[in-house]
Every structure is written in C-alpha cells, then in structure tokens.
Enzyme design. Structure first.
Site, PDB file in Angstrom:
ATOM      1  N   SER A  62     -12.689  74.381  18.464  1.00  0.00           N
ATOM      2  CA  SER A  62     -13.512  73.632  19.422  1.00  0.00           C
ATOM      3  C   SER A  62     -13.292  72.121  19.354  1.00  0.00           C
ATOM      4  O   SER A  62     -13.733  71.391  20.226  1.00  0.00           O
ATOM      5  CB  SER A  62     -14.999  73.937  19.220  1.00  0.00           C
ATOM      6  N   LYS A  99     -18.728  68.510  15.448  1.00  0.00           N
ATOM      7  CA  LYS A  99     -18.679  68.110  16.854  1.00  0.00           C
ATOM      8  C   LYS A  99     -18.750  66.589  16.945  1.00  0.00           C
ATOM      9  O   LYS A  99     -19.111  65.905  15.992  1.00  0.00           O
ATOM     10  CB  LYS A  99     -19.859  68.693  17.657  1.00  0.00           C
TER      11      LYS A  99
END
Length: 141
Positions: A62, A99
């Site tokens: 991701s 993230k």
C-alpha cells in the site's frame, strides 16, 4: 499491511563498514577517487535517538509509491513529531499500519498506492507510534 518488529543485536560498537569519500553518479559515470574516507556504522547513520527508535519489517504494497515495499525494514523514531505528510506507524482500533499522515483538507491516513483507499479516522481513536525516518531495502534478486 502487517508489521513485524525487528530487534537489533546488542553491540557496544556496532558493525563498521567502509564508506568512500567520492559520491557515485546516478547519471553518467564519473572517475572514482579510489580511497576510503572513513567507516560507516549504519546504526549511527540511521538512528538519531536510540532509546526512541525501533525497526519494523513491512508486508504489503500500500506504500509502493513512497518506495516502501513488501519486505523492507523501516527505521521508526517515536520522538520525531509527526506532521502533515509524514510517513507514520499508526494504530487505529489496535490495528497497525504504515501510511502517510494527511491533516488537510481532512485528517486521514493516506496509502501511497492508488489501489488502496484513504483511511479516515476519529482523532481520538488514532495513536501514532512513530515517524518513519529511513527505509532499508534489498536490491538483490
């Protein structure tokens, strides 16, 4: 994306590796000076605050557009102040993820791969465990 904590081996001196004084060209080749400047201890280079730093191994993709790939090792500093745009290790409802922290125009954890959706969060449910300061990746086949 799962995270695996990596504990460095205890060492008083660490492992010293040679570092060359001349930088290497990423474009056209340049003549090499051919001498070593000093020795480099990667722990000293990557870890500013040893008591606040830990290492994690990444699984998943991701964050591929941030050049963080499956199998990479992250150096995470808990004392670093997270800000808009920081790559962070965060916990939401006891689930860990790496993230990019986005604070504007709305708070979310942004994956840096278009195949994944941003994670909106209630600020009261988010815990930032640290800021990623370095990524160690392998280029071996």
């Amino acid at each position: 994306m799962a995270l695996e904590r990596i504990t460095p081996l205890p060492s008083d001196e660490g492992i010293l590796l040679p570092i060359f004084a001349e930088p290497v060209a990423a474009g056209f080749p340049s003549p090499a000076a051919g001498y070593e400047e000093n020795e480099l201890n990667l722990h000293d280079y990557c870890v500013r605050r040893p008591s606040a730093t830990f290492f994690l191994r990444v699984t998943g993709d991701s964050m591929r557009d941030a050049r963080i790939h499956d199998g990479d090792v992250l150096v995470v500093d808990r004392a670093e102040e997270p800000c808009h745009g920081s790559i962070v290790i965060a916990s939401i409802d006891n689930e860990f993820t790496v993230k990019q922290l986005q604070l504007r125009p709305y708070p979310c954890l942004m994956p840096l791969n278009p195949a994944f959706s941003p994670i909106r969060f209630d600020p009261d449910s988010l815990q930032i465990w640290g800021v990623v300061t370095f990524t160690v990746m392998s280029h071996a086949p």
